[in-house]
Design an enzyme around this catalytic site. Structure first.
Site, PDB file in Angstrom:
ATOM      1  N   ASP A 229      37.927 -64.515 -30.241  1.00 16.76           N
ATOM      2  CA  ASP A 229      37.694 -65.683 -28.876  1.00 16.76           C
ATOM      3  C   ASP A 229      37.027 -64.501 -27.800  1.00 16.76           C
ATOM      4  O   ASP A 229      37.282 -62.972 -27.839  1.00 16.76           O
ATOM      5  CB  ASP A 229      38.567 -66.425 -28.055  1.00 16.76           C
TER       6      ASP A 229
ATOM      7  N   ASP B   7      42.406 -62.672 -28.393  1.00 16.62           N
ATOM      8  CA  ASP B   7      44.086 -63.378 -28.688  1.00 16.62           C
ATOM      9  C   ASP B   7      44.042 -63.951 -29.621  1.00 16.62           C
ATOM     10  O   ASP B   7      45.370 -64.582 -30.351  1.00 16.62           O
ATOM     11  CB  ASP B   7      44.677 -63.627 -27.291  1.00 16.62           C
TER      12      ASP B   7
ATOM     13  N   SER C 241      39.324 -66.990 -21.366  1.00 15.44           N
ATOM     14  CA  SER C 241      38.951 -67.304 -22.633  1.00 15.44           C
ATOM     15  C   SER C 241      38.557 -67.776 -23.733  1.00 15.44           C
ATOM     16  O   SER C 241      37.345 -66.956 -23.322  1.00 15.44           O
ATOM     17  CB  SER C 241      41.019 -68.480 -22.831  1.00 15.44           C
TER      18      SER C 241
ATOM     19  N   ASP D  31      38.427 -63.906 -25.061  1.00 18.35           N
ATOM     20  CA  ASP D  31      40.183 -62.574 -24.536  1.00 18.35           C
ATOM     21  C   ASP D  31      40.215 -61.978 -25.785  1.00 18.35           C
ATOM     22  O   ASP D  31      41.429 -61.168 -25.677  1.00 18.35           O
ATOM     23  CB  ASP D  31      40.714 -63.270 -23.935  1.00 18.35           C
TER      24      ASP D  31
END
Length: 425
Positions: A167, A171, A20, A169
């Site tokens: 970021d 999302d 993440s 990932d």
């Protein structure tokens, strides 16, 4: 894409391995269940118990067949769906600089922008390719000081209408706008406060902008936010005649709001298409904010101009955060215990009119480890982070605005009050 795929394929669950927006050593995973939203209790505890029961990987049975490796058709389906967040025939003229912060967003964002007909984003070359070491940033989180330095340096060369970052990932979605008052040295170095002519919008600002844009398009349904996000969303929703709800922090809760049409949280998370992706999605959010910038550009206006409009109409809602990163989680537990034992009577010269222990729960919220203090014209929420070793204090002040001419004075008053709140906490 995974959250979309779970629903698109009719899967019972989905697992994403990801660091993440955390340091590379903090690798972990997310789990989605059949409706495409992240897990909540008791599923999380049940999964943790299964993990704890494993003595050795050799003890875990793994079938040797029965797997299906998906091709790009699921990604194509996602991109087809993503384009539907835009209004048919809307302007598509805003120019962007984009960074994936060494994550996986570049390929998908470029494809989404091309399908939508936006100008191709100018990439931050040093951060465009996936790299699990995140070599150019201390933390691959757009909110962290210095993370956007290379993006701002690229923007000074490319002169776009806005800067967008995901970021790793993809999302979360960060947005930066021109701000001549932050001219600075222009070398892109420093603590992140000097963007060399660019300013990061706070998550609450982007959340309000997207809500105002959707309301202007006449959408129906419920607008939802986490309790630590700005109260401005409620005012926008009431004016638009749509529902408004607050939930505990995290999209695992926001995504479960009945009739959800739009959801956001201040940590750069925006759900603009809950029927397609029932989670925060940095790609569709990037599309929608670029559409809004394009609409405003056609009118000779900017995102900050619209923020000014919202302040004049609803009052200036200024937010900030005080975060304390720790090595020993006991420090956080001790701080929460002290606050519960001796809650503050006043903050920033304002009396605390209501102190709530969110661990007790309420008719609207299940119990959570947090404290909420309501003041006259301000609000403070304190909670341990759910994803990082941090204690977080979320601050908001609301200052009435009589006219556009009084905005500078209102901003100054709000800034001083936020500084005082930080100091006292």
């Amino acid at each position: 894409v995974l959250a979309f795929a779970v629903r698109h394929l009719g899967a019972v669950a989905g697992v994403e391995v990801t660091a993440s927006h955390n340091p590379p050593r903090d690798n972990g995973y997310k789990v989605y269940l059949g409706d495409g939203s992240q897990i909540v209790p008791p599923a999380d505890a049940e999964i943790a118990a299964e993990i704890a029961a494993v003595r050795s990987l050799a003890d875990v049975p793994r079938p040797g067949s029965g797997w299906e490796v998906l091709d790009d058709s699921v990604l194509d389906a996602y991109l087809t769906r993503a384009e539907t967040v835009l209004a048919p025939g809307s302007p598509r003229t805003a120019r962007t600089v984009y960074t994936a912060l060494h994550g996986v967003g570049t390929e998908v964002v470029l494809a989404a922008f091309a399908r939508a007909g936006f100008p191709a984003p100018v990439l931050v070359a040093e951060q465009a390719e996936p790299d699990p070491a995140f070599p150019t940033v201390a933390f691959p989180n757009p909110e962290e000081p210095g993370a956007m330095d290379l993006a701002f340096a690229t923007a000074r060369r490319a002169e776009p209408d806005l800067v967008i970052a995901n970021d790793p990932d993809a999302d979360r979605c960060a947005v930066a706008v021109r701000d001549p008052s932050r001219g600075g040295s222009g070398d892109g170095t420093g603590d992140g406060s000097d963007g060399g002519g660019w300013r990061m919008l706070r998550g609450d600002e982007v959340g309000a902008l997207l809500a105002a844009h959707l309301a202007d398009r006449g959408v129906t349904g419920t607008f939802a936010e986490s309790i630590v996000s700005s109260s401005l969303l409620g005012r926008i929703a009431r004016k638009a005649g749509v529902g408004h709800e607050q939930t505990l922090t995290g999209f695992k809760w926001i995504a479960r709001v009945e009739g959800l049409r739009y959801g956001y949280e201040e940590a750069l998370g925006y759900c603009v298409d809950p029927d397609g992706v029932r989670d925060k999605d940095g790609v569709t959010a990037a599309l929608l904010v670029t559409e809004l910038a394009s609409v405003l550009k056609e009118r000779g206006r900017t995102l900050p101009d619209l923020l000014d409009d919202l302040a004049v109409e609803h009052g200036l809602h200024a937010t900030d955060q005080l975060s304390v990163r720790v090595q020993d989680l006991g420090v956080i537990a001790g701080a929460m215990a002290r606050l519960r034992k001796s809650p503050p009577a006043s903050l920033a010269g304002l009396a605390v009119v209501r102190a709530e222990d969110l661990a007790e729960g309420s008719d609207d919220l299940p119990p959570t480890d947090g404290l909420r203090y309501t003041l006259d014209g301000a609000r403070v929420i304190v909670r341990p982070s759910g994803t990082e070793p941090k204690l977080k204090c979320y601050l908001e002040v609301v200052v009435p605005v009589a006219s556009r001419d009084t905005l500078p004075a209102a901003r100054q008053a709000a800034a001083e009050r936020l500084v005082a709140l930080k100091r006292d906490f």
